[in-house]
Design a protein around this motif. Structure first.
Motif, short mmCIF file in Angstrom:
data_model
loop_
_atom_site.label_atom_id
_atom_site.label_comp_id
_atom_site.label_asym_id
_atom_site.label_seq_id
_atom_site.Cartn_x
_atom_site.Cartn_y
_atom_site.Cartn_z
N THR A 29 10.00 14.47 21.24
CA THR A 29 10.09 13.30 22.10
C THR A 29 9.90 12.08 21.19
N HIS A 30 9.98 10.92 21.76
CA HIS A 30 9.70 9.72 20.96
C HIS A 30 8.23 9.68 20.54
N ILE A 31 7.39 10.43 21.23
CA ILE A 31 5.95 10.41 20.97
C ILE A 31 5.66 10.85 19.52
N GLN A 32 6.24 11.95 19.09
CA GLN A 32 5.99 12.43 17.73
C GLN A 32 6.42 11.38 16.70
N ARG A 33 7.61 10.83 16.89
CA ARG A 33 8.10 9.82 15.95
C ARG A 33 7.19 8.58 15.96
N ASP A 34 6.75 8.17 17.15
CA ASP A 34 5.87 7.00 17.26
C ASP A 34 4.53 7.25 16.57
N GLU A 35 3.97 8.45 16.77
CA GLU A 35 2.69 8.75 16.13
C GLU A 35 2.82 8.77 14.61
N ILE A 36 3.90 9.34 14.11
CA ILE A 36 4.15 9.33 12.67
C ILE A 36 4.28 7.89 12.17
N GLY A 37 4.95 7.06 12.95
CA GLY A 37 5.14 5.66 12.57
C GLY A 37 3.86 4.86 12.49
N LYS A 38 2.78 5.37 13.07
CA LYS A 38 1.49 4.68 13.03
C LYS A 38 0.61 5.16 11.87
N THR A 39 1.13 6.06 11.05
CA THR A 39 0.37 6.53 9.89
C THR A 39 0.10 5.35 8.97
N ARG A 40 -1.15 5.14 8.61
CA ARG A 40 -1.54 3.95 7.85
C ARG A 40 -1.06 3.98 6.40
N ASP A 41 -1.14 5.13 5.77
CA ASP A 41 -0.72 5.25 4.38
C ASP A 41 0.81 5.21 4.33
N GLU A 42 1.34 4.17 3.70
CA GLU A 42 2.79 3.96 3.71
C GLU A 42 3.57 5.12 3.08
N ALA A 43 3.10 5.63 1.96
CA ALA A 43 3.80 6.72 1.29
C ALA A 43 3.80 7.97 2.17
N ARG A 44 2.65 8.27 2.78
CA ARG A 44 2.56 9.43 3.67
C ARG A 44 3.44 9.23 4.89
N ARG A 45 3.42 8.03 5.47
CA ARG A 45 4.26 7.74 6.63
C ARG A 45 5.74 7.97 6.31
N GLU A 46 6.19 7.46 5.17
CA GLU A 46 7.59 7.63 4.77
C GLU A 46 7.93 9.09 4.56
N ALA A 47 7.01 9.86 3.95
CA ALA A 47 7.25 11.29 3.73
C ALA A 47 7.30 12.04 5.06
N LEU A 48 6.41 11.69 5.99
CA LEU A 48 6.41 12.33 7.31
C LEU A 48 7.69 12.00 8.08
N LEU A 49 8.12 10.73 8.01
CA LEU A 49 9.37 10.35 8.69
C LEU A 49 10.56 11.08 8.09
N ALA A 50 10.56 11.29 6.79
CA ALA A 50 11.65 12.03 6.15
C ALA A 50 11.69 13.47 6.65
N ILE A 51 10.52 14.09 6.79
CA ILE A 51 10.45 15.46 7.32
C ILE A 51 10.91 15.48 8.77
N PHE A 52 10.42 14.53 9.57
CA PHE A 52 10.84 14.45 10.97
C PHE A 52 12.36 14.32 11.06
N ASN A 53 12.92 13.39 10.29
CA ASN A 53 14.37 13.17 10.33
C ASN A 53 15.15 14.38 9.85
N GLU A 54 14.63 15.08 8.86
CA GLU A 54 15.31 16.29 8.37
C GLU A 54 15.30 17.39 9.43
N LEU A 55 14.16 17.60 10.05
CA LEU A 55 14.07 18.66 11.06
C LEU A 55 14.79 18.29 12.35
N MET A 56 14.88 17.02 12.64
CA MET A 56 15.55 16.56 13.85
C MET A 56 16.90 15.94 13.47
#
Length: 175
Positions: free
Chosen positions: A33-60
């Motif tokens: 849902t948008h919830i997972q993407r939104d929660e990832i987007g709130k990750t404070r560490d920028e490098a970690r946030r970008e890595a998590l978004l890349a994983i999310f985008n790859e899996l989705m």
């Protein structure tokens, strides 16, 4: 029988941290849902946030909504067939996004599930998000993937099929 898996946001962290193998996840039908993407987007560490978004985008990877609908192909209450991002089954003020949630209160099911989760974890601040994810999995015939024991326990109480992603898709020598 489930139609696929709905990963809790912690599953994307598990992939990044080596507790869940991304290769094994790729072989299964995943929805979010948008919830997972939104929660990832709130990750404070920028490098970690970008890595998590890349994983999310790859899996989705097939989640990109299209601007048009095709008869016989488009899905009601979602953008188009093949889209992995599905609308939440309820809408909550200041959490849900227009176009990504089914508006209404989600019935007493949402309220009961939230109370059950609040009782288990003393009302953790992201319980609303977790309940939206779990309820969406339930109403769409999906199995919830999470390592959150409180969420898993509360969700199972209400009939949500649940699995621990680190057990089902995990890597035993990492993490």
């Amino acid at each position: 029988m489930t139609t696929g898996y709905m990963p809790d946001t912690n599953v994307f962290s598990d992939v990044l941290d080596g507790r869940v193998g991304i290769e094994r996840l790729r072989t299964h039908r995943l929805y979010a849902t948008h919830i997972q993407r939104d929660e990832i987007g709130k990750t404070r560490d920028e490098a970690r946030r970008e890595a998590l978004l890349a994983i999310f985008n790859e899996l989705m990877a097939d989640m990109t909504p299209t601007s048009s609908a095709v008869a016989g192909v488009s899905v009601a209450n979602a953008a188009c067939a093949g889209e992995s991002v599905v609308p939440t089954e309820a809408a909550v003020w200041d959490v849900s996004k227009w176009g990504y949630a089914k508006w209404g209160n989600g019935g007493s099911e949402f309220d009961r599930l939230r109370r059950a989760l609040d009782e288990r974890n003393k009302g953790t601040r992201n319980n609303v998000q977790d309940v939206l994810i779990a309820q969406t999995a339930l109403r769409n015939g999906m199995s919830l993937l999470t390592r959150d024991a409180d969420l898993m326990s509360a969700a199972k109480e209400f009939g949500v099929p649940c699995e621990d992603a680190t057990v089902v898709f995990g890597i035993t020598d990492a993490g």
